[in-house]
Scaffold this motif. Structure first.
Motif, PDB file in Angstrom:
ATOM      1  N   ASP A  37     -10.817   3.240  -3.930  1.00  0.00           N
ATOM      2  CA  ASP A  37     -11.410   3.291  -2.566  1.00  0.00           C
ATOM      3  C   ASP A  37     -10.477   2.488  -1.667  1.00  0.00           C
ATOM      4  OD1 ASP A  37     -13.163   5.177  -3.465  1.00  0.00           O
ATOM      5  OD2 ASP A  37     -14.996   3.869  -3.089  1.00  0.00           O
ATOM      6  N   ALA A  38     -10.198   1.348  -1.951  1.00  0.00           N
ATOM      7  CA  ALA A  38      -9.282   0.155  -1.209  1.00  0.00           C
ATOM      8  C   ALA A  38      -8.060   0.757  -0.854  1.00  0.00           C
ATOM      9  CB  ALA A  38      -9.262  -0.903  -1.863  1.00  0.00           C
ATOM     10  N   GLN A  39      -7.218   1.638  -1.833  1.00  0.00           N
ATOM     11  CA  GLN A  39      -5.843   1.662  -1.566  1.00  0.00           C
ATOM     12  C   GLN A  39      -5.666   3.193  -1.008  1.00  0.00           C
ATOM     13  OE1 GLN A  39      -3.211  -0.069  -1.715  1.00  0.00           O
ATOM     14  NE2 GLN A  39      -4.815  -1.686  -2.139  1.00  0.00           N
ATOM     15  N   LEU A  40      -6.554   4.100  -1.131  1.00  0.00           N
ATOM     16  CA  LEU A  40      -6.760   5.488  -1.065  1.00  0.00           C
ATOM     17  C   LEU A  40      -6.301   5.737   0.553  1.00  0.00           C
ATOM     18  CD1 LEU A  40      -6.867   8.597  -1.695  1.00  0.00           C
ATOM     19  CD2 LEU A  40      -9.457   8.373  -1.248  1.00  0.00           C
ATOM     20  N   PRO A  41      -7.022   5.120   1.534  1.00  0.00           N
ATOM     21  CA  PRO A  41      -6.533   5.118   2.818  1.00  0.00           C
ATOM     22  C   PRO A  41      -5.134   4.865   3.287  1.00  0.00           C
ATOM     23  CG  PRO A  41      -8.629   3.964   2.568  1.00  0.00           C
ATOM     24  CD  PRO A  41      -8.197   4.105   1.353  1.00  0.00           C
ATOM     25  N   ARG A  42      -4.508   3.811   2.484  1.00  0.00           N
ATOM     26  CA  ARG A  42      -3.253   3.434   3.066  1.00  0.00           C
ATOM     27  C   ARG A  42      -2.165   4.496   2.446  1.00  0.00           C
ATOM     28  NH1 ARG A  42      -2.457  -2.337   0.240  1.00  0.00           N
ATOM     29  NH2 ARG A  42      -0.410  -2.033   1.556  1.00  0.00           N
ATOM     30  N   VAL A  43      -2.394   5.094   0.997  1.00  0.00           N
ATOM     31  CA  VAL A  43      -1.572   6.131   0.519  1.00  0.00           C
ATOM     32  C   VAL A  43      -1.794   7.241   1.402  1.00  0.00           C
ATOM     33  CG1 VAL A  43      -0.902   7.353  -1.566  1.00  0.00           C
ATOM     34  CG2 VAL A  43      -1.870   5.079  -1.764  1.00  0.00           C
ATOM     35  N   THR A  44      -2.960   7.676   1.802  1.00  0.00           N
ATOM     36  CA  THR A  44      -3.133   8.950   2.506  1.00  0.00           C
ATOM     37  C   THR A  44      -2.445   8.746   3.963  1.00  0.00           C
ATOM     38  OG1 THR A  44      -5.205   9.298   1.669  1.00  0.00           O
ATOM     39  CG2 THR A  44      -4.815  10.441   3.480  1.00  0.00           C
ATOM     40  N   GLN A  45      -2.430   7.720   4.441  1.00  0.00           N
ATOM     41  CA  GLN A  45      -1.831   7.651   6.028  1.00  0.00           C
ATOM     42  C   GLN A  45      -0.334   7.554   5.856  1.00  0.00           C
ATOM     43  OE1 GLN A  45      -3.488   7.704   8.777  1.00  0.00           O
ATOM     44  NE2 GLN A  45      -1.651   7.969   9.382  1.00  0.00           N
ATOM     45  N   THR A  46       0.219   6.986   4.610  1.00  0.00           N
ATOM     46  CA  THR A  46       1.581   6.898   4.522  1.00  0.00           C
ATOM     47  C   THR A  46       2.299   8.391   4.226  1.00  0.00           C
ATOM     48  OG1 THR A  46       1.560   4.755   3.542  1.00  0.00           O
ATOM     49  CG2 THR A  46       3.641   6.054   3.096  1.00  0.00           C
TER      50      THR A  46
END
Length: 617
Positions: free
Chosen positions: A342-351
C-alpha cells in the motif's frame, strides 16, 4: 566478429547441451500444457459471458509491425585477427541485420557475409562504455598476470562506433562515417531490437498468452518470483535465455580459467564461447518446440471439444472454491498488502501514469502536425503527384524511427526511476516495460493514421476545390483527435493496469509462499474431481491474490485518473478488440458525417485534387 564460424564445441559438449535442452523441455512442457488448457477455458468463458461494448474508436491498422528497412556502408571489426573492414549493411523489416562485402552483392541477391537476429541485443555508441563493459565481462583472475599482448584494435579510438552487445552472443562492432549516419543506424537498430523482443507480448493468440504464463509458473517452481526481461523474444529464444542463465555459473567456472588472451581480447574469446553455447541451445529449443507443435494443435482442438460442454459446471466450481479459499487466506493476504504494497503502490502508479501520459501527448502532437501538414499542402494547390508523396509520408509516420523517437524517448527517460521503484519488489523487467510503452505509442499512431486516411478518402472528391477539401480535412482531423483521445485513455489504463500486476503479483505470491500455500491441500480434492487440466487449485489461488491486488490497483487508478475516466472496468478494457474501430469508420461514413459539398461530378475543381484512393494507405 563477422559471421558465425564453425562451433568451438566438441561432440561431448554438444551432446551435453542437447541433454540440458531435453531436460528443460521435459520440465517446462507440462506447465505449458496446463496453461494452454487454462487459456482455452478462459477464451470459452469470455465468449459465453456478457459481451462488453466496443470501446475502441480508431480503425485498427492492417499494417503488420515492422521496422523500416535501413541500409548503407559501414566498417566492421571482423576476421582473425580482427581488422576494420568496409561492408554494406542492411537491416531487414523483420529485425534481421545482414552485411555484405559490397553493395552489388546485396543488390544481386547474393548471400550475406553474416547475419544476426537482433533479439536481446543492446546498442552502444560510446567506445569507453563498451570497453568498460568488456572489462567487467571477463575480469582477470586474482593474482593472474599474462604475458600476452592485449588486442590493440579495441584500444584505438573509433569516431562513430556502433557496438551491438548481447549477454550470450558474440558482440558486433561497427563504425559509421559521420555522426548523422551513426544516429540513423542507432535508431534503426533499436527499432529492430524492440520488434524482435516483443513478439510474444504483442500477440493476441491464446497460445502466446499461455506460453508467457507457463514461463512465469515454471520459474516460480524454481523459486524465482518476479518478472524480468527473460521473456523478450520468440518462444525458442525465451527458453534459450532461461537455460543460458542456468548454465552460466558452470560455464564460467569451467571455461574462464582455460581462456587464453589478456584483458579485452579475453573477453572477446569468452563472448565467442558463449555464442557457440547459445547457438547450440537455441537450435535444440527450436527443434523441441517444433516437435511439440503437432501435439499442441491436437491438444487445443481436444480441449475445445471437452471443455465447452462442461464450462458452466467448471466455472461454478471455480467460484465456490475461490470463495472458500479467499476466506482462508484473507488475513495473511490483507496484512501483506497493507505492510508491503500500500505504501509504494501510489508512487509506482503515478510514475507509470506520468510516463505514458508524456509519451501519448508526444504521439498526439506528432499526429496533429502530420494532419496539419497535409491540410497546408491541399491549400497550397499541389500537384497530385506531390500530394501522393505527402500522403505516403504521412502513412509511414508510425514506422519512421526519427519522427517516433520524440515519443519513444519519453519512456526511456523514466527507465531509471521506474527501475528504482520496482526493484524492491523483485521486478527487473524495465526493458520490457519500456518496449511495451513504445509499442503502445507506435500502435496508437498507426491506428490514428489509418483512421485519418480512411475518413479523408471517404470525404474528398474531385468536385471540391482546395479550400473546401482543406475544410473537410479539418473536420476529419477533429474527429480523429477525439477518437485518439478516447483510445489513448483506454490504452493508458490497460497499460498501467497490466504492468502494476506484473510488478506486484509475483512479489505478493512470494511473500505468501510459506503462510498460505499449505492451505491449498484441503481444496485440491474438489478441483481434481473435475478431471481437467484447465482448472487447478494453484490457478484459483493465484486468482484470489490477483483479485485482491486488482481492487487496490483500480482504487489507486481512480484516484490518479479521476472517476470520469474510469467509466469502463479495467478488466473489460484490457480485453477489448482493437479492430472495433473499423466498424465505427464505416458507420460514420454511412451516416453522412463526412458532409460532401454540393456540386456535379462534371464540375472542374479550382485545384488539381487527386482521384479517389489517394488517401488510402
Amino acid at each position: 566478429m563477422g559471421g558465425r564460424p564453425s562451433s568451438p564445441l566438441d561432440k561431448r559438449q554438444q551432446q551435453h547441451l542437447r541433454g540440458q535442452v531435453d531436460t528443460l523441455l521435459r520440465n517446462f512442457l507440462p506447465c505449458y500444457r496446463g496453461q494452454l488448457a487454462a487459456s482455452v477455458l478462459w477464451q470459452i468463458s469470455r465468449e459465453l459471458g456478457p459481451q462488453e461494448p466496443a470501446g475502441c474508436q480508431l480503425l485498427h491498422s492492417k499494417k503488420l509491425p515492422r521496422v523500416r528497412e535501413h541500409r548503407g556502408p559501414l566498417t566492421q571489426l571482423q576476421g582473425h585477427p580482427p581488422q576494420w573492414q568496409p561492408i554494406f549493411c542492411v537491416l531487414r523489416g523483420d529485425g534481421r541485420l545482414e552485411w555484405f562485402k559490397h553493395r552489388e552483392e546485396y543488390e544481386n541477391g547474393d548471400r550475406p557475409l553474416g547475419s544476426v537476429v537482433l533479439t536481446g541485443y543492446t546498442v552502444l555508441t560510446s567506445q569507453s562504455e563498451y570497453l568498460h563493459l568488456l572489462d567487467t565481462l571477463c575480469p582477470e583472475p586474482s593474482g593472474h598476470h599474462t604475458q600476452e599482448e592485449p588486442e590493440p584494435l579495441l584500444e584505438m579510438p573509433v569516431s562513430f562506433p556502433l557496438f551491438l552487445q548481447h549477454p550470450f552472443c558474440r558482440h558486433l562492432c561497427f563504425s559509421a562515417a559521420t555522426a548523422e549516419v551513426q544516429h540513423a543506424w542507432r535508431l534503426a537498430l533499436q527499432g529492430g531490437i524492440r520488434l524482435r523482443g516483443t513478439v510474444l507480448q504483442r500477440s493476441q493468440a491464446p497460445a502466446a498468452r499461455a506460453f508467457l504464463d507457463a514461463v512465469r509458473l515454471y520459474r516460480q517452481q524454481q523459486g524465482h518470483f518476479g518478472d524480468d526481461d527473460v521473456t523478450l523474444g520468440s518462444d525458442a529464444e525465451v527458453l534459450t535465455a532461461l537455460l543460458m542463465r542456468e548454465l552460466l555459473p558452470a560455464l564460467r567456472a569451467q571455461t574462464l580459467p582455460r581462456l587464453r588472451g589478456a584483458g579485452r581480447a579475453r573477453a572477446w574469446a569468452w563472448a565467442k564461447q558463449l555464442d557457440a553455447v547459445h547457438a547450440a541451445v537455441l537450435a535444440g529449443a527450436s527443434t523441441g518446440l517444433r516437435a511439440f507443435q503437432p501435439e499442441k494443435e491436437e491438444l487445443l482442438a481436444a480441449l475445445e471439444k471437452t471443455l465447452r460442454p462442461d464450462v458452466d459446471q467448471m466455472l461454478k466450481l471455480r467460484e465456490r472454491v475461490l470463495g472458500r479459499l479467499q476466506a482462508n487466506v484473507q488475513g495473511p493476504l490483507e496484512s501483506c498488502l497493507r505492510r508491503k504494497v500500500d505504501a509504494q503502490l501510489p508512487r509506482v502508479t503515478q510514475t507509470l501514469l506520468s510516463t505514458v501520459e508524456a509519451e501519448l501527448t508526444a504521439v498526439q502532437t506528432l499526429l496533429t502536425q502530420g494532419m496539419d501538414r497535409l491540410s497546408r499542402h491541399l491549400r497550397g494547390s499541389p500537384s497530385s503527384t506531390r500530394l501522393r508523396k505527402e500522403v505516403y509520408s504521412f502513412g509511414e509516420m508510425p514506422w519512421d524511427p526519427e519522427l517516433m523517437q520524440t515519443c519513444y524517448r519519453e519512456a526511456e527517460r523514466s527507465r531509471g526511476r521506474l527501475g528504482q521503484l520496482a526493484e524492491p519488489f523483485g521486478f527487473f523487467g524495465t526493458q520490457s516495460l519500456v518496449f511495451g510503452a513504445q509499442d503502445l505509442a507506435q500502435q496508437l499512431m498507426a491506428d490514428a493514421v489509418a483512421t485519418f486516411l480512411q475518413l479523408a478518402d471517404q470525404c474528398l472528391t474531385t468536385a471540391l476545390d482546395c479550400d473546401q477539401a482543406a475544410q473537410q480535412l479539418e473536420k476529419v482531423r477533429g474527429r480523429v483527435l477525439k477518437k485518439f483521445q478516447s483510445d489513448s485513455g483506454s490504452a493508458q489504463r490497460r497499460f498501467i493496469h497490466g504492468w502494476l500486476l506484473c510488478i506486484f503479483l509475483p512479489f505478493v505470491l512470494r511473500q505468501l509462499e510459506l503462510s498460505c500455500k499449505a492451505e491449498l491441500s484441503e481444496f485440491e480434492g474438489d478441483v481434481l474431481a473435475v478431471g481437467s487440466p484447465a482448472l487447478t487449485i494453484e490457478g484459483i489461488y493465484e486468482d484470489v491474490i490477483r483479485g485482491a491486488l486488482l481492487q487496490r490497483i483500480n482504487r489507486e487508478l481512480k484516484k490518479a485518473l479521476g472517476a470520469s475516466n474510469m467509466s469502463c472496468t479495467l478488466d473489460g478494457c484490457s480485453e477489448l478488440p482493437w479492430d472495433q474501430g473499423e466498424t465505427d469508420v464505416e458507420t460514420e461514413a454511412q451516416r453522412g458525417t463526412c458532409s460532401r459539398q454540393p456540386g456535379s461530378s462534371t464540375e472542374v475543381p479550382l485545384c488539381p485534387l487527386p482521384p479517389p484512393g489517394t488517401f488510402q494507405s
